[in-house]
Design a protein around this motif. Structure first.
Motif, PDB file in Angstrom:
ATOM      1  N   GLU A 238       9.529 -13.718   9.484  1.00 49.36           N
ATOM      2  CA  GLU A 238      10.643 -14.524   8.995  1.00 49.36           C
ATOM      3  C   GLU A 238      11.775 -13.659   8.447  1.00 49.36           C
ATOM      4  O   GLU A 238      12.942 -13.892   8.733  1.00 49.36           O
ATOM      5  CB  GLU A 238      10.151 -15.487   7.902  1.00 49.36           C
ATOM      6  CG  GLU A 238       8.999 -16.384   8.329  1.00 49.36           C
ATOM      7  CD  GLU A 238       9.429 -17.470   9.298  1.00 49.36           C
ATOM      8  OE1 GLU A 238      10.641 -17.616   9.526  1.00 49.36           O
ATOM      9  OE2 GLU A 238       8.549 -18.171   9.842  1.00 49.36           O
ATOM     10  N   ASP A 239      11.424 -12.647   7.657  1.00 53.15           N
ATOM     11  CA  ASP A 239      12.444 -11.825   6.985  1.00 53.15           C
ATOM     12  C   ASP A 239      12.701 -10.499   7.679  1.00 53.15           C
ATOM     13  O   ASP A 239      13.615  -9.761   7.302  1.00 53.15           O
ATOM     14  CB  ASP A 239      12.031 -11.563   5.530  1.00 53.15           C
ATOM     15  CG  ASP A 239      11.958 -12.847   4.718  1.00 53.15           C
ATOM     16  OD1 ASP A 239      12.757 -13.761   5.000  1.00 53.15           O
ATOM     17  OD2 ASP A 239      11.098 -12.933   3.819  1.00 53.15           O
ATOM     18  N   GLY A 240      11.883 -10.143   8.680  1.00 50.46           N
ATOM     19  CA  GLY A 240      12.117  -8.919   9.435  1.00 50.46           C
ATOM     20  C   GLY A 240      11.750  -7.644   8.710  1.00 50.46           C
ATOM     21  O   GLY A 240      12.240  -6.567   9.069  1.00 50.46           O
ATOM     22  N   ILE A 241      10.897  -7.715   7.696  1.00 44.88           N
ATOM     23  CA  ILE A 241      10.489  -6.511   6.975  1.00 44.88           C
ATOM     24  C   ILE A 241       9.086  -6.100   7.412  1.00 44.88           C
ATOM     25  O   ILE A 241       8.333  -6.903   7.959  1.00 44.88           O
ATOM     26  CB  ILE A 241      10.533  -6.722   5.448  1.00 44.88           C
ATOM     27  CG1 ILE A 241       9.591  -7.869   5.050  1.00 44.88           C
ATOM     28  CG2 ILE A 241      11.945  -7.016   4.993  1.00 44.88           C
ATOM     29  CD1 ILE A 241       9.540  -8.097   3.544  1.00 44.88           C
ATOM     30  N   SER A 242       8.748  -4.818   7.180  1.00 44.24           N
ATOM     31  CA  SER A 242       7.456  -4.290   7.602  1.00 44.24           C
ATOM     32  C   SER A 242       6.776  -3.574   6.446  1.00 44.24           C
ATOM     33  O   SER A 242       7.432  -3.107   5.507  1.00 44.24           O
ATOM     34  CB  SER A 242       7.624  -3.324   8.781  1.00 44.24           C
ATOM     35  OG  SER A 242       8.226  -3.980   9.889  1.00 44.24           O
ATOM     36  N   LEU A 243       5.438  -3.508   6.512  1.00 44.76           N
ATOM     37  CA  LEU A 243       4.652  -2.828   5.483  1.00 44.76           C
ATOM     38  C   LEU A 243       3.549  -2.028   6.159  1.00 44.76           C
ATOM     39  O   LEU A 243       2.769  -2.570   6.933  1.00 44.76           O
ATOM     40  CB  LEU A 243       4.034  -3.859   4.519  1.00 44.76           C
ATOM     41  CG  LEU A 243       3.038  -3.305   3.496  1.00 44.76           C
ATOM     42  CD1 LEU A 243       3.747  -2.385   2.501  1.00 44.76           C
ATOM     43  CD2 LEU A 243       2.325  -4.448   2.765  1.00 44.76           C
ATOM     44  N   ARG A 244       3.506  -0.725   5.876  1.00 41.64           N
ATOM     45  CA  ARG A 244       2.437   0.125   6.410  1.00 41.64           C
ATOM     46  C   ARG A 244       1.331   0.219   5.358  1.00 41.64           C
ATOM     47  O   ARG A 244       1.597   0.527   4.196  1.00 41.64           O
ATOM     48  CB  ARG A 244       2.953   1.525   6.739  1.00 41.64           C
ATOM     49  CG  ARG A 244       1.880   2.426   7.360  1.00 41.64           C
ATOM     50  CD  ARG A 244       2.439   3.815   7.633  1.00 41.64           C
ATOM     51  NE  ARG A 244       3.493   3.765   8.629  1.00 41.64           N
ATOM     52  CZ  ARG A 244       3.285   3.740   9.936  1.00 41.64           C
ATOM     53  NH1 ARG A 244       2.051   3.761  10.407  1.00 41.64           N
ATOM     54  NH2 ARG A 244       4.299   3.715  10.774  1.00 41.64           N
ATOM     55  N   ILE A 245       0.101  -0.065   5.777  1.00 40.92           N
ATOM     56  CA  ILE A 245      -1.035   0.004   4.859  1.00 40.92           C
ATOM     57  C   ILE A 245      -2.010   1.062   5.354  1.00 40.92           C
ATOM     58  O   ILE A 245      -2.207   1.242   6.555  1.00 40.92           O
ATOM     59  CB  ILE A 245      -1.736  -1.357   4.717  1.00 40.92           C
ATOM     60  CG1 ILE A 245      -2.192  -1.891   6.077  1.00 40.92           C
ATOM     61  CG2 ILE A 245      -0.815  -2.374   4.042  1.00 40.92           C
ATOM     62  CD1 ILE A 245      -2.964  -3.193   5.997  1.00 40.92           C
ATOM     63  N   GLY A 246      -2.652   1.760   4.423  1.00 43.39           N
ATOM     64  CA  GLY A 246      -3.540   2.855   4.785  1.00 43.39           C
ATOM     65  C   GLY A 246      -4.982   2.439   4.958  1.00 43.39           C
ATOM     66  O   GLY A 246      -5.733   3.079   5.690  1.00 43.39           O
ATOM     67  N   ASP A 247      -5.407   1.385   4.268  1.00 40.10           N
ATOM     68  CA  ASP A 247      -6.791   0.931   4.343  1.00 40.10           C
ATOM     69  C   ASP A 247      -6.791  -0.573   4.600  1.00 40.10           C
ATOM     70  O   ASP A 247      -6.740  -1.380   3.674  1.00 40.10           O
ATOM     71  CB  ASP A 247      -7.531   1.257   3.039  1.00 40.10           C
ATOM     72  CG  ASP A 247      -9.008   0.914   3.111  1.00 40.10           C
ATOM     73  OD1 ASP A 247      -9.434   0.352   4.129  1.00 40.10           O
ATOM     74  OD2 ASP A 247      -9.728   1.204   2.140  1.00 40.10           O
ATOM     75  N   ALA A 248      -6.855  -0.926   5.865  1.00 38.90           N
ATOM     76  CA  ALA A 248      -6.745  -2.334   6.232  1.00 38.90           C
ATOM     77  C   ALA A 248      -7.910  -3.160   5.697  1.00 38.90           C
ATOM     78  O   ALA A 248      -7.747  -4.340   5.376  1.00 38.90           O
ATOM     79  CB  ALA A 248      -6.667  -2.477   7.755  1.00 38.90           C
ATOM     80  N   VAL A 249      -9.103  -2.563   5.581  1.00 39.35           N
ATOM     81  CA  VAL A 249     -10.267  -3.305   5.109  1.00 39.35           C
ATOM     82  C   VAL A 249     -10.076  -3.729   3.656  1.00 39.35           C
ATOM     83  O   VAL A 249     -10.282  -4.897   3.295  1.00 39.35           O
ATOM     84  CB  VAL A 249     -11.547  -2.470   5.262  1.00 39.35           C
ATOM     85  CG1 VAL A 249     -12.732  -3.192   4.622  1.00 39.35           C
ATOM     86  CG2 VAL A 249     -11.834  -2.205   6.744  1.00 39.35           C
ATOM     87  N   SER A 250      -9.664  -2.774   2.798  1.00 35.14           N
ATOM     88  CA  SER A 250      -9.437  -3.107   1.388  1.00 35.14           C
ATOM     89  C   SER A 250      -8.281  -4.088   1.242  1.00 35.14           C
ATOM     90  O   SER A 250      -8.351  -5.043   0.455  1.00 35.14           O
ATOM     91  CB  SER A 250      -9.154  -1.836   0.578  1.00 35.14           C
ATOM     92  OG  SER A 250     -10.264  -0.973   0.600  1.00 35.14           O
ATOM     93  N   TRP A 251      -7.219  -3.847   1.985  1.00 32.17           N
ATOM     94  CA  TRP A 251      -6.067  -4.747   1.907  1.00 32.17           C
ATOM     95  C   TRP A 251      -6.447  -6.138   2.394  1.00 32.17           C
ATOM     96  O   TRP A 251      -5.982  -7.148   1.873  1.00 32.17           O
ATOM     97  CB  TRP A 251      -4.932  -4.187   2.753  1.00 32.17           C
ATOM     98  CG  TRP A 251      -3.594  -4.752   2.398  1.00 32.17           C
ATOM     99  CD1 TRP A 251      -2.684  -4.236   1.528  1.00 32.17           C
ATOM    100  CD2 TRP A 251      -3.017  -5.957   2.933  1.00 32.17           C
ATOM    101  NE1 TRP A 251      -1.573  -5.033   1.470  1.00 32.17           N
ATOM    102  CE2 TRP A 251      -1.751  -6.104   2.321  1.00 32.17           C
ATOM    103  CE3 TRP A 251      -3.433  -6.909   3.841  1.00 32.17           C
ATOM    104  CZ2 TRP A 251      -0.909  -7.173   2.605  1.00 32.17           C
ATOM    105  CZ3 TRP A 251      -2.611  -7.978   4.127  1.00 32.17           C
ATOM    106  CH2 TRP A 251      -1.352  -8.096   3.509  1.00 32.17           C
ATOM    107  N   GLY A 252      -7.331  -6.200   3.403  1.00 34.29           N
ATOM    108  CA  GLY A 252      -7.760  -7.479   3.950  1.00 34.29           C
ATOM    109  C   GLY A 252      -8.490  -8.324   2.929  1.00 34.29           C
ATOM    110  O   GLY A 252      -8.351  -9.562   2.921  1.00 34.29           O
ATOM    111  N   ARG A 253      -9.266  -7.693   2.059  1.00 35.50           N
ATOM    112  CA  ARG A 253      -9.961  -8.459   1.029  1.00 35.50           C
ATOM    113  C   ARG A 253      -8.967  -9.140   0.094  1.00 35.50           C
ATOM    114  O   ARG A 253      -9.116 -10.316  -0.255  1.00 35.50           O
ATOM    115  CB  ARG A 253     -10.914  -7.548   0.252  1.00 35.50           C
ATOM    116  CG  ARG A 253     -12.167  -7.158   1.031  1.00 35.50           C
ATOM    117  CD  ARG A 253     -13.208  -6.550   0.120  1.00 35.50           C
ATOM    118  NE  ARG A 253     -12.792  -5.230  -0.356  1.00 35.50           N
ATOM    119  CZ  ARG A 253     -13.105  -4.089   0.248  1.00 35.50           C
ATOM    120  NH1 ARG A 253     -13.835  -4.110   1.356  1.00 35.50           N
ATOM    121  NH2 ARG A 253     -12.707  -2.932  -0.246  1.00 35.50           N
TER     122      ARG A 253
END
Length: 308
Positions: A238-253
Motif C-alpha cells: 500500500e505505501d511502497g516501503i520495504s523492510l529487510r529482516i535478518g531472522d525470518a523465523v523470529s520475526w515470524g513469531r
C-alpha cells in the motif's frame, strides 16, 4: 518455501485481455463471472424458500379464501374466473437490499503458490456469487459508492462491468463511510489489513442507522503461516516501503502475535456492532465462505423477520 507474487493494477480489475477497447463484458471478464456463477449455482439451495407471504407491495400468489377472513381481501377479478373465492397474497418483505464492497487495493493482489487464486480474484468471485444468489431469492444488490441497488438477473455481469469501469477504487482499502437503511445489510470483502481504528470508523458509519453487516476477511495461506527462514525482504504494497529482516523465523513469531491481536480487535468490533466476521483462506473453495455468509444472513433474517 512458498513463492509469492503481486498482481499489477491491471490484473486487479475483474477482467483483462489483450485489449480493453471495443470488447463486450463477456469477453472482458468471462472467467470470474463464470466462476461466480458456478459458486452461486452450487449454493442456490441455501437461500431458496426464503420468500414467503406477508406484508409487502409485491404480488406473491393467489390462494383460496378461508372462512373468517375479511371480505376486503378477496380478489374479485380472479374469483370471477372460477367457482371459488381467492385472496391475493403479497410477498413478505424483510431487508430488501444487500450492499457489497469488494476491496481491490494493492494488498489484495498478493498471491502465493499455495493459494487457488489471488485475494483480489477470490473477493470478486465471492461478491458476484453472493449477489447472484441473493437476487435470485428476491433481494436487490448494490455496491457501496459505485452502484445503486438492482434486482436484474444479470447482477453478476452488471457488478463486474461497474468494477471494470471504475479505477479509482483500486487505490481504496476502506469502504465509503456512508450509512445504509436499517433493513439493509452490508457485506464487506477485504483482507482488512488497515488499522482497526480506520476500519471501525467505516463500519460504524455504515451501521449508524441500525443496519447489520458481515466482514469477510480474505487471507493467503502464506499470510497465515509465514513459512520463511533466514533473511527476507518484506514489502508494504500500500505505501511502497520495504523492510529487510535478518531472522525470518523470529520475526515470524512476532508477526503471528500481531496478526492474532489485529483479528481479535476486528472480532470485537464486529461483535459490538452486531455484525459477523468470517475468515476465508484462498487455498479453500470459494463455496465454503459463500455458504457461511448466506447462512449468517438467513439466520439474521429468521431471528427478527419484522426488522431490527
Amino acid at each position: 518455501m512458498a513463492r509469492v507474487r503481486v498482481l499489477s493494477e491491471e490484473a486487479r480489475l475483474p477482467g483483462r485481455t489483450e485489449t480493453e477497447a471495443a470488447l463486450t463484458l463477456a469477453q472482458r471478464m468471462p472467467r470470474l463471472v463464470l466462476e461466480a456463477r458456478r459458486v452461486a449455482a452450487s449454493l442456490s439451495h441455501g437461500i431458496h424458500g426464503r420468500r414467503r407471504a406477508g406484508v409487502g407491495e409485491s404480488f406473491w400468489q393467489f390462494r383460496p379464501f378461508v372462512a373468517g377472513e375479511a371480505a376486503q381481501r378477496i380478489d374479485w377479478r380472479r374469483s370471477g374466473r372460477d367457482d371459488r373465492l381467492y385472496v391475493r397474497e403479497r410477498e413478505w418483505e424483510t431487508a430488501q437490499t444487500i450492499w457489497f464492497w469488494i476491496d481491490r487495493s494493492a494488498s489484495m493482489g498478493y498471491v502465493s503458490d499455495l493459494a487457488q487464486a489471488s485475494k483480489s480474484e477470490r473477493a470478486v468471485v465471492l461478491g458476484l456469487a453472493l449477489a447472484d444468489c441473493f437476487v435470485e431469492s428476491g433481494e436487490r444488490a448494490g455496491m457501496l459508492g459505485l452502484m445503486p441497488p438492482r434486482a436484474t438477473r444479470r447482477i453478476a455481469e452488471v457488478m463486474a462491468e461497474t468494477m471494470v469501469a471504475d479505477r479509482s477504487s483500486l487505490e481504496e482499502d476502506l469502504p465509503p463511510q456512508a450509512p445504509i437503511a436499517p433493513l439493509h445489510e452490508a457485506i464487506l470483502i477485504s483482507d482488512f489489513l488497515s488499522p482497526v481504528r480506520d476500519i471501525s470508523a467505516a463500519v460504524e458509519a455504515i451501521s449508524s442507522r441500525g443496519a447489520r453487516g458481515h466482514l469477510v476477511m480474505i487471507v493467503d495461506p502464506v499470510e497465515e503461516t509465514f513459512p520463511f527462514q533466514g533473511q527476507a525482504m518484506l514489502h508494504d504494497l500500500e505505501d511502497g516501503i520495504s523492510l529487510r529482516i535478518g531472522d525470518a523465523v523470529s520475526w515470524g513469531r512476532a508477526y503471528k502475535e500481531r496478526i492474532a491481536q489485529h483479528r481479535g480487535e476486528l472480532e470485537d468490533l464486529a461483535r459490538r456492532r452486531g455484525w459477523s466476521m468470517t475468515i476465508h483462506r484462498t487455498d479453500r473453495p470459494a463455496s465454503e465462505a459463500a455458504l457461511r455468509i448466506m447462512t449468517l444472513v438467513t439466520a439474521s433474517r429468521g431471528a427478527n423477520p419484522g426488522g431490527r
